[in-house]
Design an enzyme around this catalytic site. Structure first.
Site, PDB file in Angstrom:
ATOM      1  N   ASP A  42       0.734  -1.175   0.056  1.00 49.91           N
ATOM      2  CA  ASP A  42      -0.035   0.140   0.156  1.00 49.91           C
ATOM      3  C   ASP A  42       0.851   1.324   0.002  1.00 49.91           C
ATOM      4  O   ASP A  42       0.527   2.243  -0.510  1.00 49.91           O
ATOM      5  CB  ASP A  42      -0.866   0.093   1.124  1.00 49.91           C
ATOM      6  CG  ASP A  42      -2.424  -0.125   1.007  1.00 49.91           C
ATOM      7  OD1 ASP A  42      -2.687  -0.434  -0.219  1.00 49.91           O
ATOM      8  OD2 ASP A  42      -3.124   0.560   1.619  1.00 49.91           O
TER       9      ASP A  42
ATOM     10  N   LYS B 232       5.780  18.271   5.161  1.00 52.64           N
ATOM     11  CA  LYS B 232       4.690  18.999   5.056  1.00 52.64           C
ATOM     12  C   LYS B 232       5.288  20.534   4.567  1.00 52.64           C
ATOM     13  O   LYS B 232       6.006  20.982   5.452  1.00 52.64           O
ATOM     14  CB  LYS B 232       3.599  18.635   6.023  1.00 52.64           C
ATOM     15  CG  LYS B 232       2.887  17.261   5.819  1.00 52.64           C
ATOM     16  CD  LYS B 232       1.690  17.313   6.746  1.00 52.64           C
ATOM     17  CE  LYS B 232       1.423  15.603   6.710  1.00 52.64           C
ATOM     18  NZ  LYS B 232       0.268  15.604   5.709  1.00 52.64           N
TER      19      LYS B 232
ATOM     20  N   HIS C 235       4.840  11.883  14.545  1.00 57.81           N
ATOM     21  CA  HIS C 235       4.725  12.949  13.812  1.00 57.81           C
ATOM     22  C   HIS C 235       4.448  14.371  14.552  1.00 57.81           C
ATOM     23  O   HIS C 235       4.976  15.368  14.426  1.00 57.81           O
ATOM     24  CB  HIS C 235       3.270  12.874  13.120  1.00 57.81           C
ATOM     25  CG  HIS C 235       3.552  11.846  12.315  1.00 57.81           C
ATOM     26  ND1 HIS C 235       4.334  11.248  11.298  1.00 57.81           N
ATOM     27  CD2 HIS C 235       2.206  10.664  11.844  1.00 57.81           C
ATOM     28  CE1 HIS C 235       3.954  10.319  10.534  1.00 57.81           C
ATOM     29  NE2 HIS C 235       2.779   9.879  10.848  1.00 57.81           N
TER      30      HIS C 235
ATOM     31  N   MET D  25      -4.178  34.686  12.316  1.00 56.59           N
ATOM     32  CA  MET D  25      -4.023  35.231  13.713  1.00 56.59           C
ATOM     33  C   MET D  25      -5.446  35.885  14.428  1.00 56.59           C
ATOM     34  O   MET D  25      -6.079  36.408  13.701  1.00 56.59           O
ATOM     35  CB  MET D  25      -3.068  36.638  13.871  1.00 56.59           C
ATOM     36  CG  MET D  25      -1.758  36.037  13.762  1.00 56.59           C
ATOM     37  SD  MET D  25      -0.726  37.967  13.696  1.00 56.59           S
ATOM     38  CE  MET D  25       1.017  37.011  13.468  1.00 56.59           C
ATOM     39  N   LYS D  26      -5.838  35.547  15.527  1.00 59.54           N
ATOM     40  CA  LYS D  26      -7.130  35.698  16.156  1.00 59.54           C
ATOM     41  C   LYS D  26      -6.582  37.180  16.687  1.00 59.54           C
ATOM     42  O   LYS D  26      -5.746  36.913  17.582  1.00 59.54           O
ATOM     43  CB  LYS D  26      -7.523  34.682  16.847  1.00 59.54           C
ATOM     44  CG  LYS D  26      -8.224  33.698  15.970  1.00 59.54           C
ATOM     45  CD  LYS D  26      -8.910  32.694  16.878  1.00 59.54           C
ATOM     46  CE  LYS D  26      -9.715  31.719  15.876  1.00 59.54           C
ATOM     47  NZ  LYS D  26     -11.076  31.634  16.138  1.00 59.54           N
TER      48      LYS D  26
HETATM   49  C1  BG6 Z   1       0.377   7.814   9.096  1.00 56.08           C
HETATM   50  C2  BG6 Z   1      -0.345   6.877  10.050  1.00 56.08           C
HETATM   51  O1  BG6 Z   1       1.854   7.981   9.534  1.00 56.08           O
HETATM   52  O2  BG6 Z   1      -0.152   9.098   8.838  1.00 56.08           O
HETATM   53  C3  BG6 Z   1      -1.738   7.040   9.770  1.00 56.08           C
HETATM   54  O3  BG6 Z   1       0.222   5.720  10.167  1.00 56.08           O
HETATM   55  C4  BG6 Z   1      -2.430   8.422   9.234  1.00 56.08           C
HETATM   56  O4  BG6 Z   1      -2.686   6.242  10.653  1.00 56.08           O
HETATM   57  C5  BG6 Z   1      -1.256   9.078   8.382  1.00 56.08           C
HETATM   58  O5  BG6 Z   1      -3.639   8.258   8.847  1.00 56.08           O
HETATM   59  C6  BG6 Z   1      -1.883  10.520   8.268  1.00 56.08           C
HETATM   60  O6  BG6 Z   1      -1.196  11.195   7.438  1.00 56.08           O
HETATM   61  P1  BG6 Z   1      -1.519  12.426   6.831  1.00 56.08           P
HETATM   62  O7  BG6 Z   1      -0.374  12.995   5.955  1.00 56.08           O
HETATM   63  O8  BG6 Z   1      -2.515  12.014   6.036  1.00 56.08           O
HETATM   64  O9  BG6 Z   1      -2.004  13.557   7.999  1.00 56.08           O
END
Ligand code: BG6
Length: 481
Positions: A16, A189, A247, A376-377
């Site tokens: 995937d 990002k 993250h 900004m609020k």
């Molecule tokens: C992945 C997680 O690392 O990040 C997922 O394993 C999650 O569970 C995904 O859905 C979210 O990534 P994004 O970029 O869609 O916020």
């Protein structure tokens, strides 16, 4: 990217991640001309498939977008697919890797002659359980003698401190830190990359980014869907290991770290590690964990699973800049919307002659996704004859300000960084270790059932206990939150 032939080997090519993220990201780089002419892409997996079978799997995920107007989008896709060869082989035996090396060497010989530099990128789109064995074969059979070899790996890097350290040692015995690229796609990002620029190059922010002015910070991740076929993986890990420990901690680092000496990858990562070392042990009263109703109906999760699908955790940073400021890290699946944002709430302006306290506080919000924006609020005079304070916004939405700019996908940027050899946006071994040190004691308490697991409705804003937590920590609700 200049500099000799390039072979990209995607291991786990039929999975995937490869289909949805890795190949499309490589395609985006290809169509924009970032990859050299002497390019070979090899997909490697266990399934016995042909090249055509692989093309069929990935074609639908390749988006031509705005390509060269002189070329037909279909042609661009076909040219790209023609660069890909599929090889099938085992992960547990080394024959496949001997063949893989022959393929790569043949290409290098044909396209680069004897004397040109060559580059080999191995992307492990695989479950981490096979990282050690696969890495061992790469080390034994596939190392490049005429240029670099780099290996990209993806979380989960372990389940807690000990397992993560064990994995790090196994990989560390085979590759140097400069050869290993630990991807955390949040670091690719656009708005996450903007955090340092925003913080350190605006006089607006530089002097006020501290405990004297900031009341609280929230780092929020919400998804409006549940496990969606990934229940087997997710149930073993849960939301803290899946989203927060990696993250959101990366985002936390960028929000809180000191200014690095330069943008050199080691300078940036030194500062991240430093601030993570100041995070205090997590207290149970600062944690809310939840599971959405219906999670157990997923046949791929354990029957009586207590895996959290939601967590809100207040972290405290014990240093001169942040002492006393709660950092509330919140992540949840099956909530009311899909959103990721950083919300910095400032303290009240002293001496409220306009009676504007009830209008809410100043906030600076960075919406990482969707619809990237910073706003900004602030409190203003309501237009009209009355002298009345109201809350309004300074809005920097990317869709309005940068209408013609296509924001690159996180993976696209990170793969390009790998080819360029820039590790700034990748996780260093010591950084990973400190992140696990922060969460491991809490995770072990949760795994042992020592914290209450509250349930919440699918499509809701999460457990009400999480709202109580932020209120208790002094967050003042503003409009729209
Ligand atoms: C992945 C997680 O690392 O990040 C997922 O394993 C999650 O569970 C995904 O859905 C979210 O990534 P994004 O970029 O869609 O916020």
């Amino acid at each position: 990217v200049a500099g000799g032939g390039l072979s990209i080997v995607v291991l786990g090519a039929s999975g995937d991640l490869a289909k949805k993220k890795t190949f499309p990201a490589i395609f985006n780089l290809y169509k924009q001309g970032f990859l050299p002419n002497e390019l070979q892409i090899i997909g490697y997996a266990r399934s016995n498939m042909t090249n055509e079978d692989l093309y069929k799997k990935i074609r639908g995920y390749l988006k031509p977008g705005r390509t060269d107007p002189m070329k037909k989008p279909e042609d661009v896709i076909n040219q790209f697919l023609n660069k890909i060869t599929y090889l099938h082989g085992d992960y547990n035996a080394d024959e496949g890797f001997i063949t893989l090396n022959e393929e790569v060497s043949k290409f290098e010989q044909e396209k680069c002659g004897e004397d040109r530099r060559t580059r080999r990128l191995f992307y492990l789109a695989l479950p981490p359980s096979v990282y050690p064995v696969v890495s061992q074969w790469i080390r034994k059979h596939c190392m490049n003698t005429r240029g670099w070899t780099r290996v990209v790996v993806e979380k989960p890097f372990g389940k807690d401190l000990d397992s993560a350290e064990a994995l790090s040692s196994q990989l560390g015995a085979l590759f140097s830190e400069e050869q290993l690229y630990r991807i955390d796609h949040y670091l690719g990002k656009e708005l996450v990359q903007n955090l340092l620029v925003m913080r350190f190059s605006n006089r607006f922010f530089v002097p006020i980014w501290n405990r004297d002015n900031i009341a609280s910070v929230q780092i929020v991740f919400k998804e409006d869907f549940g496990t969606e076929g990934r229940g087997g993986y997710f149930d073993e890990y849960g939301i803290i290991r899946d989203i927060i420990q990696n993250h959101l901690v990366q985002v936390l680092c960028l929000v809180t770290m000191e200014k690095p000496v330069s943008l050199h990858p080691e300078h940036v990562r030194d500062e991240k590690v430093k601030v993570l070392r100041c995070v205090e042990p997590i207290r149970d009263e600062d944690v809310v964990i939840g599971q959405y109703e219906g999670y157990k109906d997923d046949p791929t999760v354990r029957k009586n699973t207590t895996t959290p699908t939601f967590a809100s955790i207040a972290l405290r940073i014990n240093n001169e800049r942040w002492d006393g400021v709660p950092f509330i890290i919140k992540a949840g699946k099956a909530l009311d919307s899909r959103k990721a944002e950083v919300r910095v709430q400032f303290k009240d302006a002293p001496g409220d002659i306009f009676k504007c306290k009830k209008q809410g506080r100043n906030e600076f919000v960075m919406r990482l996704q969707p619809n990237e924006a910073m706003y900004m609020k602030l409190t203003m005079k309501e237009p009209g004859l009355e002298m009345k304070a109201t809350q309004s916004e300074l809005d920097m939405s990317y869709s309005l300000r940068y209408q013609d700019v296509v924001i690159p996908e996180a993976y696209e940027r990170l793969i390009l960084d790998t080819i360029r050899g820039d590790q700034q946006h990748f996780v260093r071994r010591d950084e990973l270790k400190v992140a696990w040190e922060i969460f491991t004691p809490l995770l072990h308490r949760i795994d042992a059932g020592k914290l209450p697991l509250v349930s919440y409705k699918q499509g809701s804003r999460g457990p009400t206990e999480a709202n109580d937590l932020i209120t208790r920590l002094g967050y003042v609700r503003t409009d729209g939150y």
